[in-house]
Design an enzyme around this catalytic site. Structure first.
Site, PDB file in Angstrom:
ATOM      1  N   GLU A 158       0.825  -1.219   0.000  1.00  0.00           N
ATOM      2  CA  GLU A 158       0.000   0.000   0.000  1.00  0.00           C
ATOM      3  C   GLU A 158       0.855   1.263   0.000  1.00  0.00           C
ATOM      4  O   GLU A 158       0.391   2.331  -0.382  1.00  0.00           O
ATOM      5  CB  GLU A 158      -0.942   0.007   1.213  1.00  0.00           C
ATOM      6  N   THR A 205      -4.927   7.681  -3.753  1.00  0.00           N
ATOM      7  CA  THR A 205      -5.262   7.546  -2.335  1.00  0.00           C
ATOM      8  C   THR A 205      -4.354   8.474  -1.525  1.00  0.00           C
ATOM      9  O   THR A 205      -4.753   9.043  -0.518  1.00  0.00           O
ATOM     10  CB  THR A 205      -5.067   6.074  -1.897  1.00  0.00           C
TER      11      THR A 205
HETATM   12  N1  HSE Z   1      -8.226   3.720   5.069  1.00  0.00           N
HETATM   13  C1  HSE Z   1      -7.761   4.019   3.748  1.00  0.00           C
HETATM   14  C2  HSE Z   1      -8.113   5.453   3.433  1.00  0.00           C
HETATM   15  C3  HSE Z   1      -8.428   3.093   2.772  1.00  0.00           C
HETATM   16  O1  HSE Z   1      -9.255   5.843   3.666  1.00  0.00           O
HETATM   17  O2  HSE Z   1      -7.233   6.181   2.955  1.00  0.00           O
HETATM   18  C4  HSE Z   1      -7.992   3.308   1.355  1.00  0.00           C
HETATM   19  O3  HSE Z   1      -8.733   2.431   0.513  1.00  0.00           O
END
Ligand code: HSE
Length: 303
Positions: free
Chosen positions: A126, A179
């Site tokens: 990630e 993200t």
């Molecule tokens: N918890 C993470 C965010 C999930 O909200 O950035 C990303 O899919």
């Protein structure tokens, strides 16, 4: 074993107030990943949605690099990723690949690692897409069902079987920023009042998940910290409309992870009502959408 073929599920994270903590595996959509032992190096092939093919830039490739290094593995792997979960959708596309790679290397090289250790490795993937090793998508991808990241260091994942519910995901065909960007807009300091409300939402959600009380799950699918900041930064489309529809028809509605997908949850027999409500909103928004009618699902499995 020299090769493995895996079904890697989409996941939805946060589910309201559980930012970086709550995750749920979905039955649909899913990726398929094939991993084969090779003499050296990491080779990546991609079908379906495009994702980077260089190991350092691919969430699965990065996980493989780290595991090969850490366990002094003297061979390589070929990864064939059949990507059906749209990248940058909020449906754990990067997590499906990262978790698939961790699971596959553990099997192929007989590392006998625990699921939590696989979650740790998968979360490193990630970093490539989000800039942070958040584990709330990779945990449900590996465990299945509903997961809570109870502790990050040391990692402790709690896993529960969710009750039968219907889920609708509305995925707008818009280019979302990464993200990483969606995480940058989150406030670093929040009023205590908002923290108190979010603890109430999260507690209610967990109470519903564990007791099987769908009304509590729906009631808990709210957030007054991360979602409003992201909505204001235009990370989601028509978010208020989806939330209002949820209130009107009695569904829980939340952003799916960092968006732009929005997720609705309702009693299983009422899922068509939710689908129709989301479809109407999509039609008024003037962008193309993919709508998934789905339900909670299992973790990674062999095909
Ligand atoms: N918890 C993470 C965010 C999930 O909200 O950035 C990303 O899919």
């Amino acid at each position: 074993m020299i090769s493995i073929r895996l079904k890697c599920p989409a996941t939805t994270a946060n589910l309201g107030a559980g930012f970086d903590i709550f995750g749920l595996a979905l039955k649909e959509p899913y990726d398929v990943i094939e991993v084969e032992k090779s003499s050296s190096g990491i080779e990546i092939q991609v079908e379906g949605y495009d994702v980077p093919k260089n190991p350092e830039g691919n969430t699965g490739g990065y996980v493989a690099l780290r595991m090969i290094r850490d366990f002094a593995i003297d061979s390589g792997v070929k990864l064939r990723i059949i990507k059906r979960i749209k990248p940058g959708s909020g449906l754990g596309s990067s997590a499906a690949t990262a978790a698939g790679a961790a699971y596959a290397l553990n099997e192929i090289f007989q590392l006998n690692l625990s699921l939590d250790t696989l979650v740790e490795y998968a979360s490193l993937g990630e970093i490539v897409s989000a800039g942070a090793a958040h584990a709330d998508n990779v945990a449900p991808a590996l465990y299945g069902g509903f997961t809570i990241i109870a502790s990050r260091k040391p990692l402790k994942v709690l896993n529960f079987k969710p009750p039968e519910v219907g889920i609708v995901v509305a995925l707008p065909h818009v280019e979302k920023g990464s993200t990483r960007i969606a995480r940058e807009v989150i406030p670093k300091h929040v009023p205590l009042e908002h923290v108190v409300r979010n603890i109430a939402y999260a507690s209610t959600f967990v109470a519903g998940m564990i007791s099987g009380n769908v009304d509590l799950i729906k009631m808990g699918m709210n957030d007054c910290i991360v979602e409003p900041a992201r909505a204001e930064a235009c990370i989601f489309r028509g978010f208020t409309l989806f939330k209002e529809a949820g209130v009107k028809i009695g569904a829980g509605v939340a952003a799916s992870g960092a968006g732009p997908a929005v997720i609705g949850l309702i009693e299983k027999h009422l899922v068509d009502r939710l689908y129709d409500a989301f479809e109407k909103i999509c039609n008024t928004l003037g962008v193309d959408y993919t709508l998934y009618k789905t339900e909670p699902g299992n973790g990674i499995s062999k095909l």
